[in-house]
Design a protein around this motif. Structure first.
Motif, PDB file in Angstrom:
ATOM      1  N   ILE A 149       4.749   3.343   5.635  1.00 27.57           N
ATOM      2  CA  ILE A 149       3.834   1.679   5.636  1.00 27.57           C
ATOM      3  C   ILE A 149       3.234   1.067   4.627  1.00 27.57           C
ATOM      4  CG2 ILE A 149       1.791   0.688   7.268  1.00 27.57           C
ATOM      5  CD1 ILE A 149       2.713   2.361   9.357  1.00 27.57           C
ATOM      6  N   SER A 150       3.786  -0.004   3.968  1.00 24.55           N
ATOM      7  CA  SER A 150       2.799  -1.028   3.168  1.00 24.55           C
ATOM      8  C   SER A 150       2.072  -1.070   2.830  1.00 24.55           C
ATOM      9  CB  SER A 150       4.171  -1.446   1.904  1.00 24.55           C
ATOM     10  OG  SER A 150       3.246  -1.662   1.168  1.00 24.55           O
ATOM     11  N   LEU A 151       0.613  -0.490   2.494  1.00 27.18           N
ATOM     12  CA  LEU A 151      -0.543  -1.090   2.515  1.00 27.18           C
ATOM     13  C   LEU A 151      -1.201  -2.214   1.825  1.00 27.18           C
ATOM     14  CD1 LEU A 151      -2.763   1.216   5.122  1.00 27.18           C
ATOM     15  CD2 LEU A 151      -1.467  -0.862   5.767  1.00 27.18           C
ATOM     16  N   GLU A 152      -0.039  -2.326   1.145  1.00 34.55           N
ATOM     17  CA  GLU A 152      -0.851  -3.727  -0.018  1.00 34.55           C
ATOM     18  C   GLU A 152      -1.287  -4.425   0.138  1.00 34.55           C
ATOM     19  OE1 GLU A 152       2.926  -6.489  -0.983  1.00 34.55           O
ATOM     20  OE2 GLU A 152       3.951  -4.315  -0.198  1.00 34.55           O
ATOM     21  N   GLU A 153      -1.364  -5.239   1.652  1.00 35.43           N
ATOM     22  CA  GLU A 153      -2.411  -5.947   1.637  1.00 35.43           C
ATOM     23  C   GLU A 153      -3.271  -6.207   2.410  1.00 35.43           C
ATOM     24  OE1 GLU A 153      -1.384  -9.383   1.742  1.00 35.43           O
ATOM     25  OE2 GLU A 153       0.948  -9.067   0.808  1.00 35.43           O
ATOM     26  N   GLU A 187     -10.795   1.663  -2.059  1.00 32.10           N
ATOM     27  CA  GLU A 187     -10.998   1.908  -1.233  1.00 32.10           C
ATOM     28  C   GLU A 187     -10.748   2.484   0.010  1.00 32.10           C
ATOM     29  OE1 GLU A 187     -10.725  -0.515  -2.975  1.00 32.10           O
ATOM     30  OE2 GLU A 187     -12.414  -1.205  -4.320  1.00 32.10           O
ATOM     31  N   ALA A 188      -9.514   1.628   0.738  1.00 31.99           N
ATOM     32  CA  ALA A 188      -8.622   2.367   1.735  1.00 31.99           C
ATOM     33  C   ALA A 188      -7.949   3.884   1.126  1.00 31.99           C
ATOM     34  CB  ALA A 188      -7.202   1.499   1.630  1.00 31.99           C
ATOM     35  N   LEU A 189      -7.629   3.893   0.491  1.00 34.08           N
ATOM     36  CA  LEU A 189      -7.644   5.374   0.013  1.00 34.08           C
ATOM     37  C   LEU A 189      -8.275   6.966  -0.029  1.00 34.08           C
ATOM     38  CD1 LEU A 189      -5.276   7.667  -0.580  1.00 34.08           C
ATOM     39  CD2 LEU A 189      -5.908   6.982  -3.142  1.00 34.08           C
ATOM     40  N   ALA A 190      -9.809   5.955  -0.197  1.00 39.57           N
ATOM     41  CA  ALA A 190     -10.635   7.016  -0.289  1.00 39.57           C
ATOM     42  C   ALA A 190     -11.070   7.005   1.345  1.00 39.57           C
ATOM     43  CB  ALA A 190     -12.218   6.369  -0.722  1.00 39.57           C
ATOM     44  N   ALA A 191     -11.345   5.953   2.459  1.00 40.59           N
ATOM     45  CA  ALA A 191     -11.819   6.416   3.678  1.00 40.59           C
ATOM     46  C   ALA A 191     -10.639   7.029   3.958  1.00 40.59           C
ATOM     47  CB  ALA A 191     -11.679   4.335   4.288  1.00 40.59           C
ATOM     48  N   SER A 206      -0.897   7.699  -0.452  1.00 39.57           N
ATOM     49  CA  SER A 206      -0.084   7.413  -1.838  1.00 39.57           C
ATOM     50  C   SER A 206      -0.424   5.874  -1.965  1.00 39.57           C
ATOM     51  CB  SER A 206       1.827   7.757  -2.199  1.00 39.57           C
ATOM     52  OG  SER A 206       1.738   7.382  -2.993  1.00 39.57           O
ATOM     53  N   GLY A 207      -0.791   6.329  -3.940  1.00 42.09           N
ATOM     54  CA  GLY A 207      -0.735   4.183  -4.536  1.00 42.09           C
ATOM     55  C   GLY A 207       0.781   3.870  -4.954  1.00 42.09           C
ATOM     56  N   LEU A 208       1.719   4.814  -4.689  1.00 44.32           N
ATOM     57  CA  LEU A 208       2.814   4.640  -5.549  1.00 44.32           C
ATOM     58  C   LEU A 208       3.299   3.291  -4.510  1.00 44.32           C
ATOM     59  CD1 LEU A 208       4.260   8.098  -5.421  1.00 44.32           C
ATOM     60  CD2 LEU A 208       3.718   6.869  -6.784  1.00 44.32           C
ATOM     61  N   SER A 209       3.886   3.238  -5.341  1.00 46.98           N
ATOM     62  CA  SER A 209       5.387   1.390  -4.816  1.00 46.98           C
ATOM     63  C   SER A 209       6.061   2.152  -3.316  1.00 46.98           C
ATOM     64  CB  SER A 209       6.073   1.457  -5.959  1.00 46.98           C
ATOM     65  OG  SER A 209       6.659   2.246  -6.820  1.00 46.98           O
ATOM     66  N   VAL A 210       6.411   1.212  -2.878  1.00 42.38           N
ATOM     67  CA  VAL A 210       7.617   0.685  -1.840  1.00 42.38           C
ATOM     68  C   VAL A 210       8.356   2.304  -2.836  1.00 42.38           C
ATOM     69  CG1 VAL A 210       8.762   0.018  -0.259  1.00 42.38           C
ATOM     70  CG2 VAL A 210       6.592  -0.125  -0.453  1.00 42.38           C
ATOM     71  N   ASP A 211       9.024   1.858  -3.619  1.00 45.42           N
ATOM     72  CA  ASP A 211      10.023   2.662  -3.938  1.00 45.42           C
ATOM     73  C   ASP A 211      10.017   3.897  -4.335  1.00 45.42           C
ATOM     74  OD1 ASP A 211      13.098   2.648  -5.110  1.00 45.42           O
ATOM     75  OD2 ASP A 211      11.944   2.855  -6.739  1.00 45.42           O
ATOM     76  N   GLY A 212       9.104   3.735  -5.432  1.00 42.70           N
ATOM     77  CA  GLY A 212       8.719   5.188  -5.759  1.00 42.70           C
ATOM     78  C   GLY A 212       8.357   6.129  -3.895  1.00 42.70           C
ATOM     79  N   ALA A 213       7.953   5.393  -3.011  1.00 43.08           N
ATOM     80  CA  ALA A 213       7.444   6.469  -1.940  1.00 43.08           C
ATOM     81  C   ALA A 213       9.203   6.934  -0.952  1.00 43.08           C
ATOM     82  CB  ALA A 213       6.463   5.314  -0.753  1.00 43.08           C
ATOM     83  N   VAL A 214       9.706   6.083  -1.385  1.00 44.58           N
ATOM     84  CA  VAL A 214      11.017   6.394  -0.465  1.00 44.58           C
ATOM     85  C   VAL A 214      11.882   7.734  -1.650  1.00 44.58           C
ATOM     86  CG1 VAL A 214      13.196   6.008  -0.509  1.00 44.58           C
ATOM     87  CG2 VAL A 214      11.429   3.447  -0.074  1.00 44.58           C
ATOM     88  N   GLN A 215      11.449   7.259  -2.757  1.00 43.75           N
ATOM     89  CA  GLN A 215      11.956   9.363  -3.347  1.00 43.75           C
ATOM     90  C   GLN A 215      11.267   9.837  -2.785  1.00 43.75           C
ATOM     91  OE1 GLN A 215      14.587   8.732  -4.927  1.00 43.75           O
ATOM     92  NE2 GLN A 215      14.499   5.924  -5.216  1.00 43.75           N
ATOM     93  N   GLN A 216       9.977   9.581  -2.656  1.00 44.05           N
ATOM     94  CA  GLN A 216       8.692  10.880  -2.368  1.00 44.05           C
ATOM     95  C   GLN A 216       9.504  11.405  -0.628  1.00 44.05           C
ATOM     96  OE1 GLN A 216       5.407  10.042  -1.859  1.00 44.05           O
ATOM     97  NE2 GLN A 216       4.510  12.577  -1.859  1.00 44.05           N
ATOM     98  N   ALA A 217      10.005  10.748  -0.560  1.00 46.44           N
ATOM     99  CA  ALA A 217      10.462  10.506   0.833  1.00 46.44           C
ATOM    100  C   ALA A 217      11.537  11.802   1.241  1.00 46.44           C
ATOM    101  CB  ALA A 217      10.972   9.876   1.973  1.00 46.44           C
ATOM    102  N   LEU A 218      12.657  10.909   0.474  1.00 46.12           N
ATOM    103  CA  LEU A 218      13.622  11.685   0.077  1.00 46.12           C
ATOM    104  C   LEU A 218      13.488  13.397  -0.211  1.00 46.12           C
ATOM    105  CD1 LEU A 218      16.207   8.669  -1.390  1.00 46.12           C
ATOM    106  CD2 LEU A 218      15.802   9.263   0.910  1.00 46.12           C
ATOM    107  N   LYS A 219      12.871  13.283  -1.206  1.00 43.16           N
ATOM    108  CA  LYS A 219      12.684  14.845  -1.983  1.00 43.16           C
ATOM    109  C   LYS A 219      12.268  16.022  -1.036  1.00 43.16           C
ATOM    110  CE  LYS A 219      12.566  13.360  -7.161  1.00 43.16           C
ATOM    111  NZ  LYS A 219      11.579  13.155  -7.755  1.00 43.16           N
TER     112      LYS A 219
END
Length: 225
Positions: A149-153, A187-191, A206-219
């Protein structure tokens, strides 16, 4: 300052009809309806413009502006509370992920469901958005091992949102899926880091981009959940 003090007594002696003519000339352009027409051409804020004009004409400038501000806040809350959740896919094989409804050529990552709320999460929309996300998880056509889930907004989360997230973490874990929250602001990460449900349910923040999160998920998928 000396010049102003010298001129003020003479201004006080100016006849009222002349002062009225000066004021009317200064406000002449401000009374034009042409600037209001832009909002109808842009198809933005038309309701707010009409309400603001009506409020000023009926209640006066100060009270009308206060009513206009209140209406603007209500319209903003209505828009944010009506937010939906988007399913994202990779566009053109690159690092960008876009809404599948607007870009049907985007490709879904196998085994990974990527979601993004279209507006910031807050008390008026968080339960509905997370409920929709849970529905998508449970009724996915393809087998899933990870939900991103990307919480960029959402630069920050209020108390109601944090409580709803706690329940959501548990529900996703019960579905046997790994959950990664990507693009978290400070702020959201700290909460969220302070929540025991994060560790208990294996949630990855994670503060990573969506692409970074996908790579992390695959690993991570090569190891135990």
């Amino acid at each position: 300052l000396v010049i102003v003090l010298t001129v003020l007594p003479w201004i006080a002696l100016t006849p009222e009809p002349i002062l009225a003519a000066i004021v009317m000339h200064a406000l002449g352009r401000g009374l034009s309806l042409q600037p209001l027409g832009r909002y109808f051409i842009w198809r933005r804020d038309r309701v707010l413009v009409l309400c603001a004009v009506a409020a000023v004409l009926v209640l006066g400038i100060l009270d009308g502006l206060l009513v206009s501000v209140a209406i603007s806040v209500l319209l903003m809350l209505k828009q944010m509370s009506a937010a939906d959740i988007q399913v994202l896919g990779r566009i053109d094989g690159g690092h960008d992920f876009v809404d599948l409804q607007r870009h049907p050529t985007a490709m879904v990552e196998p085994g990974v469901l990527i979601l993004r709320p279209s507006e910031a999460l807050f008390f008026a929309n968080v339960e509905r958005i997370l409920g929709a996300a849970l529905h998508l998880i449970r009724h996915s056509d393809a087998p899933l091992h990870t939900v991103i889930i990307s919480l960029e907004e959402s630069p920050d989360l209020d108390g109601t949102s944090i409580e709803a997230m706690q329940e959501f973490f548990l529900r996703v874990h019960q579905e046997g899926k790994r959950l990664i929250l990507a693009r978290l602001k400070h702020e959201a990460l700290a909460a969220l880091e302070a929540l025991p449900e994060v560790t208990a349910n294996g949630v990855i923040l994670s503060g990573l981009s969506v692409d970074g999160a996908v790579q992390q998920a695959l690993k991570l998928n090569t190891g135990p959940l």
